[in-house]
Design a protein around this motif. Structure first.
Motif, PDB file in Angstrom:
ATOM      1  N   ASN A   9       2.741  14.652  14.947  1.00 26.00           N
ATOM      2  CA  ASN A   9       3.218  14.172  13.828  1.00 26.00           C
ATOM      3  C   ASN A   9       2.898  12.863  13.624  1.00 26.00           C
ATOM      4  OD1 ASN A   9       4.581  16.392  12.840  1.00 26.00           O
ATOM      5  ND2 ASN A   9       6.311  16.148  14.200  1.00 26.00           N
ATOM      6  N   TYR A  10       1.831  12.344  14.480  1.00 24.96           N
ATOM      7  CA  TYR A  10       1.574  10.924  14.535  1.00 24.96           C
ATOM      8  C   TYR A  10       0.081  10.716  14.091  1.00 24.96           C
ATOM      9  CZ  TYR A  10       5.439   9.823  17.466  1.00 24.96           C
ATOM     10  OH  TYR A  10       6.765   9.812  17.935  1.00 24.96           O
ATOM     11  N   LEU A  11      -0.170   9.473  13.450  1.00 21.96           N
ATOM     12  CA  LEU A  11      -1.221   8.996  12.677  1.00 21.96           C
ATOM     13  C   LEU A  11      -1.841   7.901  13.588  1.00 21.96           C
ATOM     14  CD1 LEU A  11      -3.615   9.366  10.605  1.00 21.96           C
ATOM     15  CD2 LEU A  11      -2.333   7.464   9.184  1.00 21.96           C
ATOM     16  N   ASP A  12      -2.846   8.119  14.430  1.00 19.51           N
ATOM     17  CA  ASP A  12      -3.509   7.042  15.165  1.00 19.51           C
ATOM     18  C   ASP A  12      -4.670   6.465  14.345  1.00 19.51           C
ATOM     19  OD1 ASP A  12      -1.815   7.507  17.213  1.00 19.51           O
ATOM     20  OD2 ASP A  12      -3.109   8.885  18.062  1.00 19.51           O
ATOM     21  N   VAL A  13      -4.702   5.021  14.088  1.00 16.15           N
ATOM     22  CA  VAL A  13      -5.823   4.490  13.554  1.00 16.15           C
ATOM     23  C   VAL A  13      -6.615   3.506  14.533  1.00 16.15           C
ATOM     24  CG1 VAL A  13      -6.552   3.082  11.250  1.00 16.15           C
ATOM     25  CG2 VAL A  13      -4.773   5.017  11.131  1.00 16.15           C
ATOM     26  N   ALA A  14      -7.776   3.104  14.245  1.00 17.19           N
ATOM     27  CA  ALA A  14      -8.521   2.174  14.755  1.00 17.19           C
ATOM     28  C   ALA A  14      -9.217   1.430  13.781  1.00 17.19           C
ATOM     29  CB  ALA A  14      -9.232   2.497  16.040  1.00 17.19           C
ATOM     30  N   GLY A  15      -9.292   0.040  13.827  1.00 20.06           N
ATOM     31  CA  GLY A  15     -10.033  -0.446  12.673  1.00 20.06           C
ATOM     32  C   GLY A  15     -10.663  -1.856  13.287  1.00 20.06           C
ATOM     33  N   LEU A  16     -11.818  -2.430  12.460  1.00 23.06           N
ATOM     34  CA  LEU A  16     -12.400  -3.543  13.051  1.00 23.06           C
ATOM     35  C   LEU A  16     -12.846  -4.030  11.935  1.00 23.06           C
ATOM     36  CD1 LEU A  16     -13.537  -4.998  15.771  1.00 23.06           C
ATOM     37  CD2 LEU A  16     -15.853  -3.713  15.030  1.00 23.06           C
ATOM     38  N   GLY A  17     -12.888  -5.352  11.756  1.00 21.87           N
ATOM     39  CA  GLY A  17     -13.358  -6.081  10.569  1.00 21.87           C
ATOM     40  C   GLY A  17     -12.487  -6.181   9.330  1.00 21.87           C
ATOM     41  N   ASP A  18     -13.230  -6.235   8.317  1.00 27.92           N
ATOM     42  CA  ASP A  18     -12.270  -6.408   6.784  1.00 27.92           C
ATOM     43  C   ASP A  18     -12.181  -5.067   6.182  1.00 27.92           C
ATOM     44  OD1 ASP A  18     -15.015  -5.901   6.323  1.00 27.92           O
ATOM     45  OD2 ASP A  18     -15.302  -7.841   4.998  1.00 27.92           O
ATOM     46  N   SER A  19     -12.357  -4.074   6.824  1.00 27.15           N
ATOM     47  CA  SER A  19     -12.100  -2.835   6.279  1.00 27.15           C
ATOM     48  C   SER A  19     -10.492  -2.716   6.402  1.00 27.15           C
ATOM     49  CB  SER A  19     -12.689  -1.421   6.836  1.00 27.15           C
ATOM     50  OG  SER A  19     -14.052  -1.643   6.839  1.00 27.15           O
ATOM     51  N   GLY A  20      -9.846  -1.870   5.551  1.00 32.63           N
ATOM     52  CA  GLY A  20      -8.538  -1.632   5.581  1.00 32.63           C
ATOM     53  C   GLY A  20      -7.869  -0.379   5.233  1.00 32.63           C
ATOM     54  N   ALA A  49     -13.620 -16.150  11.446  1.00 30.01           N
ATOM     55  CA  ALA A  49     -13.549 -17.299  10.330  1.00 30.01           C
ATOM     56  C   ALA A  49     -13.595 -16.878   8.960  1.00 30.01           C
ATOM     57  CB  ALA A  49     -14.520 -18.639  10.582  1.00 30.01           C
ATOM     58  N   PHE A  50     -13.493 -17.694   7.857  1.00 31.82           N
ATOM     59  CA  PHE A  50     -13.407 -17.404   6.629  1.00 31.82           C
ATOM     60  C   PHE A  50     -14.910 -16.723   6.431  1.00 31.82           C
ATOM     61  CE2 PHE A  50     -14.646 -18.471   2.383  1.00 31.82           C
ATOM     62  CZ  PHE A  50     -13.909 -17.583   1.623  1.00 31.82           C
ATOM     63  N   ASN A  51     -14.755 -15.571   5.772  1.00 32.54           N
ATOM     64  CA  ASN A  51     -15.831 -14.703   5.421  1.00 32.54           C
ATOM     65  C   ASN A  51     -16.790 -14.532   6.633  1.00 32.54           C
ATOM     66  OD1 ASN A  51     -17.205 -13.592   3.446  1.00 32.54           O
ATOM     67  ND2 ASN A  51     -18.480 -15.160   2.600  1.00 32.54           N
ATOM     68  N   TYR A  52     -16.340 -14.265   7.437  1.00 32.68           N
ATOM     69  CA  TYR A  52     -16.903 -14.014   8.855  1.00 32.68           C
ATOM     70  C   TYR A  52     -16.020 -12.961   9.687  1.00 32.68           C
ATOM     71  CZ  TYR A  52     -19.312 -14.932  13.431  1.00 32.68           C
ATOM     72  OH  TYR A  52     -20.303 -14.858  14.439  1.00 32.68           O
ATOM     73  N   GLU A  65     -30.964 -13.540  23.853  1.00 32.09           N
ATOM     74  CA  GLU A  65     -31.221 -14.721  24.658  1.00 32.09           C
ATOM     75  C   GLU A  65     -31.878 -16.074  23.731  1.00 32.09           C
ATOM     76  OE1 GLU A  65     -34.308 -13.899  27.465  1.00 32.09           O
ATOM     77  OE2 GLU A  65     -33.124 -12.339  28.461  1.00 32.09           O
ATOM     78  N   MET A  66     -32.462 -15.449  22.615  1.00 28.45           N
ATOM     79  CA  MET A  66     -32.747 -16.644  21.759  1.00 28.45           C
ATOM     80  C   MET A  66     -31.829 -17.414  21.001  1.00 28.45           C
ATOM     81  SD  MET A  66     -36.044 -14.205  20.172  1.00 28.45           S
ATOM     82  CE  MET A  66     -35.990 -15.098  18.622  1.00 28.45           C
ATOM     83  N   LEU A  67     -30.733 -16.238  20.614  1.00 27.74           N
ATOM     84  CA  LEU A  67     -29.544 -16.733  19.693  1.00 27.74           C
ATOM     85  C   LEU A  67     -28.601 -17.739  20.706  1.00 27.74           C
ATOM     86  CD1 LEU A  67     -28.993 -13.841  17.496  1.00 27.74           C
ATOM     87  CD2 LEU A  67     -30.101 -15.833  16.812  1.00 27.74           C
ATOM     88  N   GLY A  68     -28.497 -17.122  21.812  1.00 27.97           N
ATOM     89  CA  GLY A  68     -27.513 -17.897  22.944  1.00 27.97           C
ATOM     90  C   GLY A  68     -26.129 -17.642  22.498  1.00 27.97           C
ATOM     91  N   ASP A  69     -25.196 -18.509  22.380  1.00 30.50           N
ATOM     92  CA  ASP A  69     -23.802 -18.455  22.225  1.00 30.50           C
ATOM     93  C   ASP A  69     -23.516 -18.312  20.699  1.00 30.50           C
ATOM     94  OD1 ASP A  69     -23.199 -18.470  24.996  1.00 30.50           O
ATOM     95  OD2 ASP A  69     -22.587 -20.858  24.795  1.00 30.50           O
ATOM     96  N   SER A  70     -24.377 -18.483  19.807  1.00 29.03           N
ATOM     97  CA  SER A  70     -24.087 -18.330  18.487  1.00 29.03           C
ATOM     98  C   SER A  70     -24.026 -16.750  18.081  1.00 29.03           C
ATOM     99  CB  SER A  70     -25.268 -18.875  17.835  1.00 29.03           C
ATOM    100  OG  SER A  70     -26.462 -18.314  17.722  1.00 29.03           O
ATOM    101  N   ALA A  71     -24.530 -15.771  18.886  1.00 35.35           N
ATOM    102  CA  ALA A  71     -24.423 -14.544  18.512  1.00 35.35           C
ATOM    103  C   ALA A  71     -23.376 -13.694  18.928  1.00 35.35           C
ATOM    104  CB  ALA A  71     -25.805 -13.753  19.091  1.00 35.35           C
ATOM    105  N   VAL A  72     -22.406 -13.276  18.174  1.00 35.44           N
ATOM    106  CA  VAL A  72     -21.125 -12.766  18.367  1.00 35.44           C
ATOM    107  C   VAL A  72     -21.497 -11.204  18.470  1.00 35.44           C
ATOM    108  CG1 VAL A  72     -18.929 -12.387  18.022  1.00 35.44           C
ATOM    109  CG2 VAL A  72     -19.985 -14.514  17.512  1.00 35.44           C
TER     110      VAL A  72
END
Length: 85
Positions: A9-20, A49-52, A65-72
């Motif tokens: 009787n339970y609905l389990d949902v997992a979501g990531l990002g801007d889907s809803g 962040a906004f639109n990210y 390695e090339m992108l460093g910390d900017s790659a999430v």
């Protein structure tokens, strides 16, 4: 990304990002026979962040390695989890 599972009787949902999603349940019929619905639950957007929005990613090691910390890299561990009876 969204994934849902009905477990008994339970609905389990997992979501990531801007889907809803919204979980709607019917109310008692109105006198004129019209049916309305109530929002029982809903997801929230996940954004760095906004639109990210969060996004599933696996960045190759050399590119990381090339992108460093900017790659999430968002993974399944970053999913928001919901449970509704």
């Amino acid at each position: 990304a969204m994934i849902a599972r009905l477990k008994g009787n339970y609905l389990d949902v997992a979501g990531l990002g801007d889907s809803g999603f919204m979980l709607l349940r019917p109310n008692a019929p109105e006198a004129d026979g019209q049916r309305t619905f109530s929002i029982v639950g809903r997801s929230r957007e996940q954004q760095h962040a906004f639109n990210y929005p969060f996004q599933l990613a696996r960045i190759p090691a050399k590119l990381q390695e090339m992108l460093g910390d900017s790659a999430v890299q968002d993974t399944a561990e970053h999913c928001a989890r919901y449970e509704f009876p």
